[in-house]
Write an enzyme that holds these catalytic residues in place. Structure first.
Site, PDB file in Angstrom:
ATOM      1  CB  CYS A  57      -2.666  -7.237  -1.329  1.00 58.24           C
ATOM      2  SG  CYS A  57      -2.454  -5.472  -1.560  1.00 58.24           S
ATOM      3  CB  CYS A  96       0.218   6.507   0.744  1.00 59.49           C
ATOM      4  SG  CYS A  96       0.640   4.996  -0.146  1.00 59.49           S
ATOM      5  CB  CYS A 149       2.626   5.608  -6.036  1.00 57.91           C
ATOM      6  SG  CYS A 149       0.940   6.068  -6.481  1.00 57.91           S
ATOM      7  CD  GLU A 179       5.993  -3.319   0.716  1.00 57.54           C
ATOM      8  OE1 GLU A 179       4.915  -3.363   1.328  1.00 57.54           O
ATOM      9  OE2 GLU A 179       6.832  -2.420   0.873  1.00 57.54           O
ATOM     10  CB  CYS A 193       0.819  -0.686   0.930  1.00 51.86           C
ATOM     11  SG  CYS A 193       0.420  -2.020  -0.040  1.00 51.86           S
ATOM     12  CB  CYS A 220      -2.071   9.421  -0.863  1.00 51.50           C
ATOM     13  SG  CYS A 220      -3.147   9.178  -2.284  1.00 51.50           S
TER      14      CYS A 220
HETATM   15  N1  SAH Z   1      -3.332   3.688  -5.673  1.00 55.46           N
HETATM   16  C1  SAH Z   1      -4.476   2.906  -5.363  1.00 55.46           C
HETATM   17  C2  SAH Z   1      -4.178   1.545  -4.776  1.00 55.46           C
HETATM   18  C3  SAH Z   1      -3.069   1.399  -3.782  1.00 55.46           C
HETATM   19  S1  SAH Z   1      -3.304   1.926  -2.130  1.00 55.46           S
HETATM   20  C4  SAH Z   1      -5.409   3.704  -4.476  1.00 55.46           C
HETATM   21  O1  SAH Z   1      -5.103   4.824  -4.125  1.00 55.46           O
HETATM   22  O2  SAH Z   1      -6.502   3.227  -4.187  1.00 55.46           O
HETATM   23  C5  SAH Z   1      -4.530   0.868  -1.429  1.00 55.46           C
HETATM   24  C6  SAH Z   1      -5.347   1.542  -0.365  1.00 55.46           C
HETATM   25  O3  SAH Z   1      -4.581   1.779   0.839  1.00 55.46           O
HETATM   26  C7  SAH Z   1      -5.884   2.902  -0.774  1.00 55.46           C
HETATM   27  O4  SAH Z   1      -7.196   3.036  -0.324  1.00 55.46           O
HETATM   28  C8  SAH Z   1      -4.974   3.840  -0.025  1.00 55.46           C
HETATM   29  O5  SAH Z   1      -5.534   5.112   0.111  1.00 55.46           O
HETATM   30  C9  SAH Z   1      -4.800   3.098   1.277  1.00 55.46           C
HETATM   31  N2  SAH Z   1      -3.664   3.507   2.087  1.00 55.46           N
HETATM   32  C10 SAH Z   1      -2.459   3.980   1.698  1.00 55.46           C
HETATM   33  N3  SAH Z   1      -1.681   4.243   2.769  1.00 55.46           N
HETATM   34  C11 SAH Z   1      -2.394   3.918   3.852  1.00 55.46           C
HETATM   35  C12 SAH Z   1      -2.150   3.956   5.254  1.00 55.46           C
HETATM   36  N4  SAH Z   1      -0.988   4.401   5.732  1.00 55.46           N
HETATM   37  N5  SAH Z   1      -3.127   3.523   6.077  1.00 55.46           N
HETATM   38  C13 SAH Z   1      -4.308   3.073   5.603  1.00 55.46           C
HETATM   39  N6  SAH Z   1      -4.604   3.023   4.301  1.00 55.46           N
HETATM   40  C14 SAH Z   1      -3.669   3.445   3.432  1.00 55.46           C
END
Ligand code: SAH
Length: 346
Positions: free
Chosen positions: A110, A124, A117, A97, A335, A121
């Site tokens: 972005c 995510c 990944c 994306e 994302c 997390c």
């Molecule tokens: N892997 C990297 C970059 C990709 S995620 C990282 O962890 O920073 C980009 C941002 O979106 C990160 O801050 C991540 O924690 C956040 N993110 C992921 N899923 C999310 C969600 N469901 N709601 C809000 N932020 C989210």
């Protein structure tokens, strides 16, 4: 027809690497410059378009190299704020994306750095189906080239915040940044933000390179107990180690760190959590980006109702904090969702 694997991915080559390849074919340096310009300034997608190169050489080039391209599998345009979300098909059939956002200061893109990944997390969407592969430098560049071509808009800044962990694909991301800087885009790395969940040794490596980019660190909790519960990476690199690396990054580069903190109801949005964050960041030259969490289907984390009061607590303790504007709310720009949806449609 599918190109053979053995062909060199020409868009991933730096100008120097391309020059070496072209010299090895018995051609002159200026030819390499011409070819590089076709690829990165004029952004053509086929060797036959290189009109100042002889037909014979174009044929030799197309045997040795391939010019990768992306296919638009989906394009969603927000009626609210012009945000455009793309699902791009990669040459091997995978998809990532890319999101184009409009701000007062220009267009920001972005981009994704991996297919899937490894970081896991909990909140995510990109983490759910696990990791497939790293993106090549060309596949990161093409997200920009293709978006500019399709939208007719110029990309002014880039955030590496799409699918994937950029510091887990370090070499390809650094190569991509140097192509971006030296190629047709000529983009200063001051217009790039890289977001990481906190891979500590790579933060030190990045600091040494003094690229000038903005480092965003996904924090989301200010104690090891809370952070480990939502971000498994914290069990490998705890907060103390992470904060030491962040302070070192600032000392080496003079660039203040931006911490991302997505607020989840009952998990990290309480008064106690705010106090913990103030204690962790107090006295540090940094910025906190508060994000109302994007709810995803597979988890029952809910958006916090206390985003504004959380921000006030931080600012009254002297910590620079802003709430990130939600863009593309009607097209679900969170994302990883589009790629997940497509996988489950199959
Ligand atoms: N892997 C990297 C970059 C990709 S995620 C990282 O962890 O920073 C980009 C941002 O979106 C990160 O801050 C991540 O924690 C956040 N993110 C992921 N899923 C999310 C969600 N469901 N709601 C809000 N932020 C989210």
């Amino acid at each position: 027809m599918e190109k053979e694997q053995t062909e060199i991915d020409i868009l991933s080559l730096s100008c120097d690497e391309l020059t070496r390849e072209i010299l090895a074919m018995g051609e002159k340096t200026f030819r390499a410059k011409q070819i590089y310009e076709w690829l990165h300034v004029k952004k053509i997608s086929d060797f036959s378009q290189m009109s100042n190169i002889s037909v014979q050489l174009r044929e030799r080039l197309s045997k040795k190299f391939c010019i990768k391209s992306l296919k638009i599998k989906k394009r969603l345009v927000s009626d609210l704020d012009n945000t455009v979300k793309y699902l791009y098909g990669l040459p091997d059939g995978q998809a990532v994306e890319t999101v184009l956002m409009e701000y007062k200061h220009g267009n920001s893109l972005c981009i994704s750095t991996q297919v899937g990944c490894k970081m896991g997390c909990r909140f995510c969407a990109s983490a759910i189906a696990g990791f497939v592969r790293n993106l090549e430098p060309s596949e990161m560049l093409l997200q920009i080239y293709e978006t500019e071509r399709d939208s007719g808009r110029q990309v002014d800044s880039i955030v590496l915040m799409g699918i994937g962990e950029p510091l887990d694909n370090f070499d390809n991301v650094m190569k991509f940044l140097s192509l971006l800087n030296s190629g047709g885009e000529g983009m200063s790395l001051r217009h790039i933000s890289l977001s990481t969940c906190g891979i500590v040794e790579r933060i030190y490596e990045l600091a040494e390179l003094r690229t000038g980019l903005t480092l965003s660190v996904s924090l989301h909790a200010a104690t090891d107990e809370k952070r480990s519960a939502i971000m498994p990476v914290n069990r490998r690199y705890g907060l103390e180690e992470l904060m030491t690396a962040c302070r070192e990054y600032f000392a080496k580069t003079g660039r203040r760190i931006s911490f991302e903190y997505s607020l989840i109801e009952g998990v990290n949005d309480t008064e106690q959590s705010a106090r913990e964050l103030i204690e962790l960041l107090g006295g540090m030259n940094c910025h906190v980006n508060l994000i109302p969490i994007n709810e995803i289907r597979e988890r029952d984390y809910k958006k916090s109702r206390y985003v504004e009061s959380f921000r006030r607590r931080l600012t009254s303790a002297g910590i620079n904090a802003t709430v990130r504007r939600t863009l593309g709310a009607d097209i679900n720009a969170a994302c990883g969702q589009l790629r997940r949806d497509e996988a489950s449609d199959r």
